[in-house]
Every structure is written in structure tokens, then in C-alpha cells.
Scaffold this active site. Structure first.
Site, short mmCIF file in Angstrom:
data_model
loop_
_atom_site.label_atom_id
_atom_site.label_comp_id
_atom_site.label_asym_id
_atom_site.label_seq_id
_atom_site.Cartn_x
_atom_site.Cartn_y
_atom_site.Cartn_z
N LYS A 72 87.07 -106.64 -15.25
CA LYS A 72 86.96 -107.98 -15.73
C LYS A 72 87.26 -109.05 -14.80
CE LYS A 72 87.37 -106.30 -20.33
NZ LYS A 72 88.30 -105.70 -21.24
N GLN A 105 94.47 -106.42 -23.23
CA GLN A 105 93.72 -105.33 -23.18
C GLN A 105 94.30 -104.05 -23.91
OE1 GLN A 105 90.87 -104.79 -21.10
NE2 GLN A 105 90.75 -102.75 -22.34
N ASP A 114 88.27 -112.41 -27.01
CA ASP A 114 87.40 -111.25 -27.35
C ASP A 114 87.07 -111.29 -28.77
OD1 ASP A 114 87.81 -108.82 -25.70
OD2 ASP A 114 89.93 -108.75 -25.85
#
Ligand code: NAP
Length: 284
Positions: free
Chosen positions: A54, A98, A121
Site C-alpha cells: 500500500k 491494518q 477502508d
């Protein structure tokens, strides 16, 4: 019939090329690039791979990226304090924590602490709620990427039978809502469903289960579209999907491979969400 392959790698490259141009334009206009902050806790090897990829993508696209790596002994209060600090940082447009987090930390509480305007997200209840109500804001990246793939092959889901296998908050549920918002007739399967029966009558099958080759090729309706979200690491270290690819591709019209299908799209859509969040925050 042998299916055409939906090449997620090529499509993600195309999406990212567009984002790079837009990020440069935003930088020229506002004097700063879209900013993403990635938070990782502990030493989960898969998380490390995801976060590195990412960050690499963010830098490639000219985004500002910061990485906050905390030890797995971090307290919940310390992690929440970091999220609050990133919420207050004007140069940060997107915050990604994460998953998975260590067991002593309440993941839901952490995700709900992220400012919904920076929730790239799309997991915050506010963003999930907006999607549920048919007025999407920041949408979960994997299902968002699947919709982009369907758009790329020119397939309109309106009125089509779409079968989503899996009902997680990160893939199955938001996937079903995106399809419903696009006027598909949606069936959601889970561990108590007769998956074979539902797949047999589906024009579009989206498998997000986490069980290698659960969906048999012989279940696929001839001419259907098959999107395989599954990423299952075998004992030999190889990745496989939730669909029996070799047999399914002999019946489907279009199919995604694993790897090289949905996976690369997820990161591209994360960057797309970060750019969207930056534009919204800068008032564009
Ligand atoms: P998850 O939270 O474990 O959810 C799995 C879902 O599958 C659950 O709803 C479960 O049903 C259902 N299920 C399990 N066994 C089943 C069976 N035998 N028949 C029918 N349904 C069954 O998983 P997830 O996070 O959604 O991820 C799903 C897969 O997608 C995993 O392989 C993951 O690695 C992959 N993934 C890929 C990407 C990407 O970028 N490509 C992103 C995210 C996830 P119940 O609810 O009844 O338990």
C-alpha cells in the site's frame, strides 16, 4: 465456451494512472498531495506485506504516505491516541489501520474512532450505513474494485441474479449493497446456505469465502460472470481462489484469476478513496 479473463492487474494499472494525474492536479491547486497514514500493529507477516505494498503504491502515485508501526504490546489507549492524532492532522486525508489487531485490542472500537471522513477502508458504521441507505460515501475497497471490474467489461447488473457468497463486513455485505444499489437481484449466501443451488441460477457469482475451490465449475451457469475474491494460501505456498478456476472457466463468459484478479484492484480503490477523501476535505 472458454471464459475471457478479467485482468485485475491491467485494470488496476489503468485506474492508478488516472489517480496519479488527478493527484498531481490536486497538488498543483492546493499545494499538497493526498495523504494516507497506515497504522500497523505487531509482526503479522501478511500485514507487513499488505502495508508495504500500500505504501509503495501511494508513493508511486505521488501521494504523501506515513507509516506508523507499533509493537504488539501497545495498549488500546495508546492506539486510540494515535488515531485521534491522525484524525486531527490536516495533512492526513486517509487513515488505514491494518487488520488483524492483537487480541487485547477492540478492533471495532479502533475502527469506529477513525474520523468517517478519513475512513478510506470504508469500514466505519457511518460509511457502511450510507452505503446501506443507497447514498454511498467511502466504500469498502474490495467490493468497490469488483464493481469497477464489472463496469470495465461493460456488464450492467440491473435485473440480473447476482449471488454473493460470504457476509463479512469487509467484503460480502458491502458487495451485496453495491449490487443492490445498482438494481441487481441479490442473493447472499453464507455457511448455512445451499450454495450450489444459488450459484446454479446466478448470472454473476462473487465468491468471498476463504475456502479454496469451494465453488465447483459444474455449478456455474453457462455464460455467467465469475468474480473470485478468495485468497487462500496452500501448504505449497501457492495462492488459490474460492472457485475451481479450470472448470469454471469452461462455462463462464468472464472470470477473474487468482492471483492477478480482485487483489490488485483493492489497493487501487484504496488510493481512489484517499483521493476522494482529499477532494472532499479540500472542498472540491
Ligand atoms: P470472513 O470474514 O471469514 O467471511 C467468510 C464468509 O464466508 C462468512 O460469511 C462465512 O459464513 C462464509 N462461509 C464460510 N464457509 C462457507 C461455506 N462452506 N459455504 C458458504 N459460505 C461460507 O472472510 P472475508 O474477510 O470476507 O474474506 C473472504 C475471502 O476473501 C478470504 O479468502 C480473504 O482472504 C479474501 N479477501 C481478499 C481480498 C482481496 O483484496 N482480494 C480482500 C479481502 C478478503 P458465516 O457468516 O455463516 O460464517
Amino acid at each position: 465456451m472458454t471464459a475471457q479473463i478479467i485482468d485485475g492487474k491491467a485494470l488496476s494499472a489503468k485506474v492508478k494512472a488516472g489517480l496519479k494525474v488527478e493527484a498531481a492536479a490536486l497538488h498543483a491547486k492546493y499545494g499538497r498531495a493526498p495523504g494516507i497514514a497506515v497504522v500497523r500493529v505487531g509482526e503479522d507477516p501478511a500485514s507487513k506485506v499488505y502495508v508495504t505494498s500500500k505504501e509503495k503504491t501511494a508513493i508511486e502515485l505521488g501521494f504523501a504516505s506515513s507509516h506508523h508501526h507499533l509493537s504488539d504490546t501497545v495498549t488500546q489507549a495508546e492506539l486510540l491516541a494515535l488515531v485521534a492524532k491522525l484524525n486531527a492532522d490536516d495533512t492526513v486525508d486517509g487513515i488505514l489501520v491494518q487488520l488483524p489487531l492483537p487480541k487485547h485490542i477492540d478492533s471495532t472500537l479502533v475502527l469506529e474512532t477513525i474520523d468517517p471522513a478519513k475512513d478510506v477502508d470504508g469500514f466505519h458504521a457511518v460509511n457502511a450505513g450510507h452505503l446501506f441507505q443507497g447514498r454511498p460515501t467511502l466504500v469498502a475497497c474490495t467490493p468497490f474494485g469488483v464493481m469497477r471490474m464489472l463496469e470495465e467489461i461493460g456488464f450492467n447488473v440491473a435485473g440480473k441474479n447476482c449471488c454473493v457468497i460470504g457476509r463479512s463486513n469487509i467484503v460480502g455485505r458491502p458487495m451485496a449493497m453495491l449490487l443492490l444499489n445498482a438494481s441487481a437481484t441479490v442473493t447472499i449466501c453464507h455457511s448455512k446456505s445451499d450454495v450450489a443451488a444459488e450459484v446454479r441460477r446466478a448470472d454473476v457469482v462473487i465468491a468471498a469465502v476463504g475456502v479454496s475451490k469451494l465453488v465447483k465449475g459444474e455449478w456455474i451457469k453457462p455464460g455467467a460472470i465469475v468474480i473470485d475474491v478468495g485468497m487462500n494460501r496452500g501448504a505449497d505456498g501457492k495462492l488459490s481462489g474460492d472457485v475451481e478456476f479450470e472448470t469454471a472457466k469452461e462455462r463462464a463468459a468472464w472470470i477473474t484469476p487468482v492471483p492477478g484478479g480482485v487483489g490488485p484492484m483493492t489497493i487501487a480503490m484504496l488510493m481512489s478513496n484517499t483521493l476522494l477523501a482529499a477532494k472532499a476535505r479540500l472542498g472540491r
